[in-house]
Motif scaffolding. Structure first.
Motif, PDB file in Angstrom:
ATOM      1  N   GLY A  65      -4.336  -7.592   4.170  1.00 54.94           N
ATOM      2  CA  GLY A  65      -3.907  -6.605   5.160  1.00 54.94           C
ATOM      3  C   GLY A  65      -2.851  -7.075   6.133  1.00 54.94           C
ATOM      4  O   GLY A  65      -2.841  -6.649   7.296  1.00 54.94           O
TER       5      GLY A  65
ATOM      6  N   ARG B 234       6.964   1.649  10.701  1.00 56.01           N
ATOM      7  CA  ARG B 234       5.919   1.245  11.646  1.00 56.01           C
ATOM      8  C   ARG B 234       6.350   1.597  13.064  1.00 56.01           C
ATOM      9  O   ARG B 234       7.547   1.650  13.359  1.00 56.01           O
ATOM     10  CB  ARG B 234       5.653  -0.275  11.548  1.00 56.01           C
TER      11      ARG B 234
ATOM     12  N   GLN C 198      -1.904   1.826  10.062  1.00 56.95           N
ATOM     13  CA  GLN C 198      -1.975   0.659  10.944  1.00 56.95           C
ATOM     14  C   GLN C 198      -2.957   0.869  12.099  1.00 56.95           C
ATOM     15  O   GLN C 198      -2.918   1.907  12.771  1.00 56.95           O
ATOM     16  CB  GLN C 198      -0.607   0.346  11.536  1.00 56.95           C
TER      17      GLN C 198
ATOM     18  N   HIS D 132       0.826  -1.212   0.000  1.00 62.16           N
ATOM     19  CA  HIS D 132       0.000   0.000   0.000  1.00 62.16           C
ATOM     20  C   HIS D 132       0.858   1.260   0.000  1.00 62.16           C
ATOM     21  O   HIS D 132       0.444   2.291  -0.532  1.00 62.16           O
ATOM     22  CB  HIS D 132      -0.975  -0.002   1.188  1.00 62.16           C
TER      23      HIS D 132
ATOM     24  N   LEU E  27      -0.938  -4.266   7.604  1.00 63.60           N
ATOM     25  CA  LEU E  27      -1.782  -3.321   8.333  1.00 63.60           C
ATOM     26  C   LEU E  27      -2.136  -3.863   9.709  1.00 63.60           C
ATOM     27  O   LEU E  27      -1.795  -3.278  10.741  1.00 63.60           O
ATOM     28  CB  LEU E  27      -3.046  -3.031   7.532  1.00 63.60           C
TER      29      LEU E  27
END
Length: 371
Positions: free
Chosen positions: A273, A238, A257, A17, A276
């Motif tokens: 996902g 992240r 996230q 993404h 995510l």
């Protein structure tokens, strides 16, 4: 689990993404680099699926022998996609003139040392598997990956991403996909895939903390700090401590996230996902480590390692299964006490309980959703 039972997958550090967002930017150079990376990664995923069915086309990796030292080889792909490339540095050789080579070599060693010293594991497969890495893969390649046999690093485009050998936790993350491949072998889609990604984030962070000698309260709990180029509004790829806060940039967008099941993302992209929803178990680990304090690789990490390698998980394990397994692993190693209480409290805070998870549809095994 032996290597014959493992299912290698193509696991990248930069989620699709993020690259898709860059591919749609109005900057032609950034968009072109992102599209090339996406196209390459799609081809590699297809190749890995074919190899799973047909078997790899090349010879099997040489069997190693358990030892208390790594066997590392670093190659220079010279901006091509033929792997492994030209050998540049072998185990015990003097440092090369190429910083990317030396960073990869050192990070392979740091990963080996953490698994050996903290958990008694001898390399990725626990049987002395030689560690290989290739640097300078393609041109402006915005990713790093574990392909089931070795590590591969791109140089980044220099404007959004820098050299992928820079963050130690990125290298530890990708090599941990190999550990999962040889242990729980979590399928790479839906909740099992998000757990696969989360486990790599957990041990990627622990490898960095181990190398730096940091306690849980000293660690930054970021994955990919130092990877984003100057001028990008972000800290990392992240945040395990605060999922959804790693970046907020005009080119990259905002970190999507979720931090709890209340915001669980249902999508057909990114194998359902996986990059995510990994934020949910990531935060559960952070909360456990923060509650227990000290060096996170010792108690919290030990519980997660016991869970990953203890044979209690299936390839299709869901968040609730993993939560129950970590609580059981805490009790098995430490008895009922602070450790098991911290684990249960962490999963409760992120909204993962058997009752809450039961309402989510279980994806059918063997049907990964590819981007």
């Amino acid at each position: 689990m032996d290597s014959s039972a493992s299912t290698p997958v193509f696991c990248t550090i930069v989620p699709p993404h993020v690259l898709d967002r860059l591919a749609r930017t109005g900057d032609p150079a950034l968009a072109a680099a992102a599209r090339r990376t996406l196209e390459h990664d799609a081809r590699e995923r297809t190749r890995r699926r074919l190899n799973t069915v047909l078997g790899p086309s090349g010879p099997a990796p040489a069997a190693g022998a358990p030892a208390d030292h790594p066997v590392r080889t670093v190659y220079d792909a010279r901006h091509h996609d033929t792997l492994p490339g030209h050998q540049v540095r072998a185990e015990g050789a003097a440092p090369a003139s190429d910083d990317s080579v030396n960073r990869a070599y050192d990070a392979l060693g740091a990963t080996f040392d953490t698994y050996l010293q903290a958990y008694g594991r001898h390399s990725i497969d626990d049987a002395g598997l030689p560690l290989k890495a290739s640097v300078h893969y393609l041109r402006d390649y915005n990713n790093a990956f574990w392909d089931g046999e070795q590590m591969v690093f791109g140089d980044g485009d220099g404007r959004i991403f820098l050299d992928f050998t820079l963050p130690l936790d990125v290298i530890g993350h990708e090599l941990t996909h190999g550990v999962t491949q040889y242990s729980a072998n979590l399928e790479y889609h839906g909740q099992p895939g998000a757990l696969n990604e989360s486990v790599s984030d957990v041990f990627g962070s622990l490898i960095k903390q181990h190398a730096l000698g940091q306690t849980a309260d000293q660690a930054d709990w970021l994955i990919g700090a130092g990877l984003l180029a100057p001028g990008v509004n972000g800290k990392a790829l992240r945040s395990m401590k605060e999922p959804g806060t790693a970046y907020d940039d005009p080119q990259l967008g905002k970190d999507p996230q979720p931090a709890s099941m209340a915001d669980y993302v249902t999508t057909t992209q990114d194998n359902g996902g996986v990059h995510l929803n990994s934020g949910i178990p990531n935060r559960a680990f952070y909360l456990t480590a923060a509650a227990l304090g000290g060096h996170a690789w010792e108690q919290a990490g030990r519980i997660w390692y016991d869970t990953l390698t203890g044979g209690k998980l299936s390839a299709q394990s869901q968040f609730a299964d993993f939560a129950a397994a970590t609580a059981a692993a805490a009790v098995a190693r430490y008895g009922e006490g602070a450790q098991s209480q911290a684990v249960r409290a962490a999963w409760t805070e992120v909204g993962v309980t058997p009752a809450a998870a039961a309402g989510l549809p279980r994806q059918q095994p063997g049907q990964p959703q590819e981007v």
